[in-house]
Design an enzyme around this catalytic site. Structure first.
Site, mmCIF file in Angstrom:
data_model
loop_
_atom_site.group_PDB
_atom_site.id
_atom_site.type_symbol
_atom_site.label_atom_id
_atom_site.label_comp_id
_atom_site.label_asym_id
_atom_site.label_seq_id
_atom_site.Cartn_x
_atom_site.Cartn_y
_atom_site.Cartn_z
ATOM 1 N N GLN A 1 0.801 -1.220 0.000
ATOM 2 C CA GLN A 1 0.000 0.000 0.000
ATOM 3 C C GLN A 1 0.835 1.272 0.000
ATOM 4 O O GLN A 1 1.652 1.476 0.895
ATOM 5 C CB GLN A 1 -0.946 0.004 1.201
ATOM 6 C CG GLN A 1 -2.160 -0.875 0.996
ATOM 7 C CD GLN A 1 -2.931 -0.522 -0.269
ATOM 8 O OE1 GLN A 1 -3.163 0.646 -0.572
ATOM 9 N NE2 GLN A 1 -3.319 -1.530 -1.016
ATOM 10 N N ILE B 1 9.073 -1.901 0.971
ATOM 11 C CA ILE B 1 8.617 -1.523 -0.366
ATOM 12 C C ILE B 1 7.107 -1.712 -0.437
ATOM 13 O O ILE B 1 6.604 -2.832 -0.290
ATOM 14 C CB ILE B 1 9.297 -2.380 -1.458
ATOM 15 C CG1 ILE B 1 10.822 -2.464 -1.229
ATOM 16 C CG2 ILE B 1 8.963 -1.836 -2.835
ATOM 17 C CD1 ILE B 1 11.540 -1.160 -1.304
ATOM 18 N N GLU B 2 6.383 -0.625 -0.641
ATOM 19 C CA GLU B 2 4.930 -0.690 -0.791
ATOM 20 C C GLU B 2 4.606 -0.734 -2.282
ATOM 21 O O GLU B 2 4.692 0.265 -2.977
ATOM 22 C CB GLU B 2 4.273 0.510 -0.117
ATOM 23 C CG GLU B 2 4.520 0.606 1.385
ATOM 24 C CD GLU B 2 3.700 -0.393 2.201
ATOM 25 O OE1 GLU B 2 2.889 -1.126 1.597
ATOM 26 O OE2 GLU B 2 3.869 -0.430 3.437
ATOM 27 N N THR B 3 4.220 -1.918 -2.762
ATOM 28 C CA THR B 3 4.191 -2.169 -4.201
ATOM 29 C C THR B 3 2.909 -1.743 -4.899
ATOM 30 O O THR B 3 2.858 -1.758 -6.125
ATOM 31 C CB THR B 3 4.397 -3.671 -4.471
ATOM 32 O OG1 THR B 3 3.353 -4.405 -3.832
ATOM 33 C CG2 THR B 3 5.741 -4.138 -3.947
#
Length: 368
Positions: A268, A324-326
């Site tokens: 997110q 890491i918010e993908t």
């Protein structure tokens, strides 16, 4: 001709529709007792398969076209191990609350060890698909010595060793994807947490109701003050840090290996978190900017919460760690998000493999 299909464990509407090469809309139209495309299919249900089912395989619209969980990971693991791939090792590092194996994939020849993890939260299962498909593609590129987006996978393979645990929370992902059947080992507890509702797409925790990314001794006590005080579907950090078997497995692996840097994948915000209470090496800011440039994500020093794996790694090892918010939107991400996720994160991961080694000594990077 219309025919009947009896569902089995692991079936979802998407998987059944893909298996018979039909649209979900057509499957729902033939089975009007199914309320919506978000409904779960429990084993033993009889479905009518409409006569427009085709034996011709339909072209995939998106890179990820159906749910990816522990069953799909098992299939990929068996496939990779059957190929005797040079430089690849697969190990079970532990198991979940419900005894599902936690798999580690190691690939590379370099002394620099880089650790990637995914699906800490059950409804972020698309990151498991991302990491495994990256690994499979990376292996092919290495074997053919083919370039990839301006990088040389063969050189990266020589310089580094990837450690990947793609599915940290298999029980939570299974609950999100397949729902809660009456025979579930944790039926009463999970049903109570969810107040009797049958939709589990919002579920982040493991099957004990513990958030595996709020389990870490890095601001855990402070975080606990503003988090649920009992098992819950999200944010409950447990009765104590690293209380869950999934967290313990990651902890023991991290303490055993001399990781240069770690990347924990979540879903997110399309952001890159790179700091923790100024304990991170100063070089982390420039490294995060490199990841941002590769992916188009936004670098942010700290999130509004603590007690995460990345936080603990920075605190314990004084080395770079990144969350890491993908994706962006609502979890679980829709299948069409997988294309953007793939295009952003392939170069991001490749760029992370080009970082220097931060392993020896622990304090070398503290003042840089």
């Amino acid at each position: 001709m219309v025919f009947t299909y009896k569902t089995t464990s692991g079936d979802t509407l998407t998987k059944v529709a893909n298996r018979f090469h039909i649209r979900i809309e057509d499957l729902l139209a033939a089975n009007k007792e199914i309320p919506s495309s978000h409904s779960y299919l429990y084993p033993g249900r009889h479905l009518l398969i409409p006569d427009n089912a085709s034996s011709t395989k339909r072209k995939k619209l998106y890179p990820c076209s159906e749910e990816y969980g522990w069953r799909e990971l098992e299939n990929d693991r068996r496939l990779l191990q059957s190929q005797t791939i040079k430089g690849l090792k697969v190990e079970q590092i532990g198991q979940s609350v419900m005894k599902k194996p936690l798999w580690l994939f190691k690939y590379g020849r370099g002394q620099k060890k880089i650790f990637l993890t995914g699906t800490w939260h059950g409804n972020e299962w698309m990151n498991s698909w991302l990491l495994m498909n990256f690994l499979k593609t990376f292996i092919k590129k290495v074997n053919t010595k083919a370039p990839w987006l301006g990088y040389s996978p063969h050189k990266l393979y020589q310089d580094a060793t990837l450690f990947i645990v793609p599915l940290v929370n298999p029980d939570g992902a299974e609950l999100v994807q397949e729902g809660l059947s009456k025979g579930h080992s944790h039926y009463e507890q999970v049903a109570a947490i969810n107040d009797g509702w049958s939709d589990f797409r919002h579920w982040s925790a493991n099957i004990n109701g513990v958030d595996l990314n709020h389990q870490w001794p890095a601001g855990w006590k402070e975080e606990a003050k503003t988090s649920p005080k009992q098992p819950w579907y999200r944010h409950y950090g447990g009765a104590s840090p690293i209380s869950e078997p999934e967290s313990k497995s990651i902890y023991l692996l991290t303490m055993k290996e001399d990781f240069s840097h770690v990347l924990a994948f979540h879903s997110q915000g399309q952001e890159i978190y790179w700091g923790y209470r100024d304990m991170e090496p100063k070089v982390c800011k420039s490294l995060a900017e490199r990841l941002a440039s590769a992916s188009s994500y936004h670098p942010v020093k700290t999130a509004a919460s603590a007690a995460g794996f990345k936080d603990w790694f920075i605190k314990e090892w004084k080395r770079p760690g990144f969350t890491i918010e993908t994706g962006i939107g609502k979890n679980p991400l829709p299948f069409d998000a997988s294309l953007e996720m793939w295009l952003n994160n392939v170069p991001l991961i490749l760029e992370s493999l080009t970082f220097p080694s931060f392993s020896p000594p622990l304090d070398k990077w503290e003042k840089e």
